[in-house]
Design a protein around this motif. Sequence first.
Motif, PDB file in Angstrom:
ATOM      1  N   LEU A  50      -2.909  53.609  -4.863  1.00 16.93           N
ATOM      2  CA  LEU A  50      -1.637  54.119  -5.370  1.00 16.93           C
ATOM      3  C   LEU A  50      -0.659  52.972  -5.647  1.00 16.93           C
ATOM      4  CD1 LEU A  50       0.000  56.605  -6.116  1.00 16.93           C
ATOM      5  CD2 LEU A  50       0.668  56.799  -3.715  1.00 16.93           C
ATOM      6  N   SER A  51      -0.588  52.019  -4.753  1.00 15.41           N
ATOM      7  CA  SER A  51       0.305  50.867  -4.930  1.00 15.41           C
ATOM      8  C   SER A  51      -0.073  50.050  -6.160  1.00 15.41           C
ATOM      9  CB  SER A  51       0.265  49.990  -3.674  1.00 15.41           C
ATOM     10  OG  SER A  51       0.999  48.805  -3.875  1.00 15.41           O
ATOM     11  N   GLU A  52      -1.351  49.793  -6.329  1.00  8.64           N
ATOM     12  CA  GLU A  52      -1.814  49.021  -7.483  1.00  8.64           C
ATOM     13  C   GLU A  52      -1.550  49.767  -8.788  1.00  8.64           C
ATOM     14  OE1 GLU A  52      -2.953  45.957  -7.849  1.00  8.64           O
ATOM     15  OE2 GLU A  52      -2.844  45.503  -5.708  1.00  8.64           O
ATOM     16  N   THR A  53      -1.728  51.077  -8.760  1.00  6.75           N
ATOM     17  CA  THR A  53      -1.480  51.879  -9.951  1.00  6.75           C
ATOM     18  C   THR A  53       0.003  51.857 -10.309  1.00  6.75           C
ATOM     19  OG1 THR A  53      -3.331  53.286  -9.309  1.00  6.75           O
ATOM     20  CG2 THR A  53      -1.878  54.134 -10.985  1.00  6.75           C
ATOM     21  N   ARG A  54       0.847  51.994  -9.299  1.00  6.21           N
ATOM     22  CA  ARG A  54       2.293  51.923  -9.554  1.00  6.21           C
ATOM     23  C   ARG A  54       2.662  50.576 -10.182  1.00  6.21           C
ATOM     24  NH1 ARG A  54       3.642  54.592  -4.024  1.00  6.21           N
ATOM     25  NH2 ARG A  54       4.027  56.737  -4.670  1.00  6.21           N
ATOM     26  N   GLN A  55       2.098  49.501  -9.647  1.00  2.00           N
ATOM     27  CA  GLN A  55       2.383  48.170 -10.200  1.00  2.00           C
ATOM     28  C   GLN A  55       1.979  48.095 -11.669  1.00  2.00           C
ATOM     29  OE1 GLN A  55       0.962  44.795  -7.889  1.00  2.00           O
ATOM     30  NE2 GLN A  55       1.259  45.968  -5.999  1.00  2.00           N
ATOM     31  N   PHE A  56       0.826  48.678 -11.996  1.00  3.19           N
ATOM     32  CA  PHE A  56       0.377  48.653 -13.387  1.00  3.19           C
ATOM     33  C   PHE A  56       1.378  49.372 -14.285  1.00  3.19           C
ATOM     34  CE2 PHE A  56      -1.658  50.516 -17.063  1.00  3.19           C
ATOM     35  CZ  PHE A  56      -2.229  49.395 -17.651  1.00  3.19           C
ATOM     36  N   PHE A  57       1.800  50.558 -13.893  1.00  4.30           N
ATOM     37  CA  PHE A  57       2.692  51.345 -14.742  1.00  4.30           C
ATOM     38  C   PHE A  57       4.089  50.753 -14.856  1.00  4.30           C
ATOM     39  CE2 PHE A  57      -0.554  54.659 -14.101  1.00  4.30           C
ATOM     40  CZ  PHE A  57      -0.789  54.955 -15.429  1.00  4.30           C
ATOM     41  N   GLN A  58       4.459  49.845 -13.986  1.00  4.58           N
ATOM     42  CA  GLN A  58       5.752  49.170 -14.076  1.00  4.58           C
ATOM     43  C   GLN A  58       5.713  47.986 -15.043  1.00  4.58           C
ATOM     44  OE1 GLN A  58       6.631  48.266  -9.974  1.00  4.58           O
ATOM     45  NE2 GLN A  58       7.264  50.357  -9.522  1.00  4.58           N
ATOM     46  N   ARG A  59       4.550  47.652 -15.524  1.00  3.20           N
ATOM     47  CA  ARG A  59       4.414  46.512 -16.443  1.00  3.20           C
ATOM     48  C   ARG A  59       4.958  46.870 -17.825  1.00  3.20           C
ATOM     49  NH1 ARG A  59       1.640  42.445 -14.657  1.00  3.20           N
ATOM     50  NH2 ARG A  59       0.509  42.650 -12.710  1.00  3.20           N
ATOM     51  N   PRO A  60       5.259  45.834 -18.619  1.00  2.00           N
ATOM     52  CA  PRO A  60       5.693  46.090 -19.998  1.00  2.00           C
ATOM     53  C   PRO A  60       4.585  46.787 -20.801  1.00  2.00           C
ATOM     54  CG  PRO A  60       6.091  43.797 -19.368  1.00  2.00           C
ATOM     55  CD  PRO A  60       5.279  44.417 -18.271  1.00  2.00           C
ATOM     56  N   LEU A  61       4.998  47.581 -21.771  1.00  2.00           N
ATOM     57  CA  LEU A  61       4.056  48.332 -22.597  1.00  2.00           C
ATOM     58  C   LEU A  61       2.999  47.416 -23.221  1.00  2.00           C
ATOM     59  CD1 LEU A  61       3.189  51.021 -23.864  1.00  2.00           C
ATOM     60  CD2 LEU A  61       4.812  50.560 -25.725  1.00  2.00           C
ATOM     61  N   GLU A  62       3.397  46.266 -23.679  1.00  2.00           N
ATOM     62  CA  GLU A  62       2.458  45.339 -24.318  1.00  2.00           C
ATOM     63  C   GLU A  62       1.300  44.995 -23.376  1.00  2.00           C
ATOM     64  OE1 GLU A  62       2.830  40.717 -25.070  1.00  2.00           O
ATOM     65  OE2 GLU A  62       3.956  41.842 -26.589  1.00  2.00           O
ATOM     66  N   GLN A  63       1.585  44.788 -22.111  1.00  2.00           N
ATOM     67  CA  GLN A  63       0.530  44.474 -21.143  1.00  2.00           C
ATOM     68  C   GLN A  63      -0.361  45.685 -20.890  1.00  2.00           C
ATOM     69  OE1 GLN A  63       2.235  42.806 -17.587  1.00  2.00           O
ATOM     70  NE2 GLN A  63       2.913  40.945 -18.632  1.00  2.00           N
ATOM     71  N   LYS A  64       0.238  46.857 -20.762  1.00  2.79           N
ATOM     72  CA  LYS A  64      -0.555  48.066 -20.529  1.00  2.79           C
ATOM     73  C   LYS A  64      -1.471  48.352 -21.727  1.00  2.79           C
ATOM     74  CE  LYS A  64       3.278  50.313 -19.350  1.00  2.79           C
ATOM     75  NZ  LYS A  64       4.231  51.320 -18.857  1.00  2.79           N
ATOM     76  N   MET A  65      -0.975  48.053 -22.916  1.00  3.47           N
ATOM     77  CA  MET A  65      -1.765  48.311 -24.124  1.00  3.47           C
ATOM     78  C   MET A  65      -2.985  47.396 -24.235  1.00  3.47           C
ATOM     79  SD  MET A  65      -0.568  50.929 -25.696  1.00  3.47           S
ATOM     80  CE  MET A  65      -1.136  50.825 -27.401  1.00  3.47           C
TER      81      MET A  65
END
Length: 154
Positions: A50-65
């Motif tokens: 859960l913590s790692e997932t939260r960290q991912f979703f807090q990243r800028p859109l460009e990184q998530k993409m």
Amino acid sequence: QKMSPLPVLNLHLQRTNPTLFARQLVKACHEIGFFLLEHDLPSSVCERALSETRQFFQRPLEQKMSIYYGHEPSFRGYMPMGVENTEGKTDGREQIEYAAEYGKIHSSREKEHFYHRLRVAENPWPDTIQPSLRPAINDYVNGVLTIGDQLRDA
């Protein structure tokens, strides 16, 4: 009409008294249709995922993409806000679509081609921006699959 309380099953009983556990499971499924399951997947594994997932979703859109699902033939990866829909209505959420990774499985059946491709695919991981996500999610998924195997074998 008064509702029955939700049955609570303890997976430890499946190992110590499999016959009793199987009877409880059948009763819960046939009479109520649902149950709560006490298991031994450490809460630290769940909390880390859960913590790692939260960290991912807090990243800028460009990184998530960088792991966008549209680049994957298996439909796995990141889906930005407004991409997913339910019954033709846009959902107000972003998500990562992952599945268990089974490795290479060979099939000679032509009809299974589409499903085979989905099953043998690997998840797109953001290893360059968040290398800790993959082991956290895989530990969680493997733990849940083990619980599923234990329930199936009951």
